[in-house]
Design an enzyme around this catalytic site. Sequence first.
Site: not given
Ligand code: PMP
Length: 404
Positions: A121, A224, A362
């Site tokens: 991500h 989440k 992302c």
């Molecule tokens: N890493 C992964 C694998 C994710 O799926 C996400 C959220 N989509 C994030 C990091 C980032 O999380 P947050 O936006 O809650 O900081």
Amino acid sequence: MNSKALKEQFPILNQEINGHPLVYLDNAATSQKPKAVIDAVKQYYEWENSNVHRGVHTLGSRATEAYEGAREKVARFLHAEDASQIIFTRGTTTALNLVASSYGPAHVGIGDEIVITEMEHHSNLIPWQQLAIRTGATLKYIPMQPDGHIELADVEATITPKTKIVAINYVSNVLGVVNPVKEIAAIAHRNGGIIVIDGAQSTPHMKIDVQELDCDFYAFSGHKMCAPTGIGALYGKKELLEGMEPIEFGGEMINDVGLYESTWKELPWKFEGGTPIIAGAVGLGAAIDFLEGIGMEAVAEHERKLANYAMERLAGIEGLTLYGPKKREVGLITFNLEDVHPHDVATVLDSYGIAVRAGHHCCQPLMRWLKATATARASFYLYNTEEDIDRLVDGLIQTKEYFG
Ligand code: PMP
């Protein structure tokens, strides 16, 4: 596990969207919140609200107890040695940036290596990219197999004694693969490096034991896993956290402030400058109680079954490309319908009350690796049922007909 009964505990799920009962399949983006969590936050504001660590008055003590009690729960949930190793953050992104900005420059220099994967991500990619740019280190990628999983032989070949940091997601938010992080941690350690685990997609769905994984840092987001947005945490090994400098300075995190120099509080507070997200932490504590009440093994088993049922049913739709491995461990499936843009797929599904995600998730480098500009994604949680999958399959068949 009785998902139908559990669903009743999530008020938002009991509504119609566009004239159809809502099927919420966007849990990898954020989960819904049970009444127990909503009530805990309400109770906090109605009974305990005050600032933490400073009030001598009763509400100050209540708020501090609630906040620190939540930290104890996170430590228990992750099987950390001690609550002082849990730093509350805004979420995974902030936690990973904390490691990259504080631990990073102190341990990484010219000629050193940082090892990640192309399935990260952006939150677990850009902080390391930036660290490499700023320090002159080399960013290296562990190769991925055609279905997206990684082989330990490739990990062995990528990590070298020059590798100072390995950063990897436990579960990919696009491919749904579960990475062998325990084995990767051992390889990193054998080479004198450390491992940082992005636990955003693993923590909500399976039992996590940071000591068993022997990871150096572990980051996750509360939103989440049934908790409110704006709260998450970083776990770190004590000796590493103790050796790190704070990156945010101000109130709450100091011991003594002089005109030209200051000293910091002990762990974990030296990393928590400013008034923290107290109600969020309380909500996270309640979410942990809720999940532990069900049992993380039961949650994992339910999602595994659901995911494999979905894989079977989706494989029957002609023209549907499924990304990631055939056999699933977690409830997350990414796909594309031939000749239909994923945004259109998501829009048509929404018209049937089915919420899925569409876009690059992302993960732009991963999209390039998949040779896709975007994909659609259905992700499940403890309240989803086989009927939800059937609705998704019917919705996709309708979408095909609509565009066919
Ligand atoms: N890493 C992964 C694998 C994710 O799926 C996400 C959220 N989509 C994030 C990091 C980032 O999380 P947050 O936006 O809650 O900081």
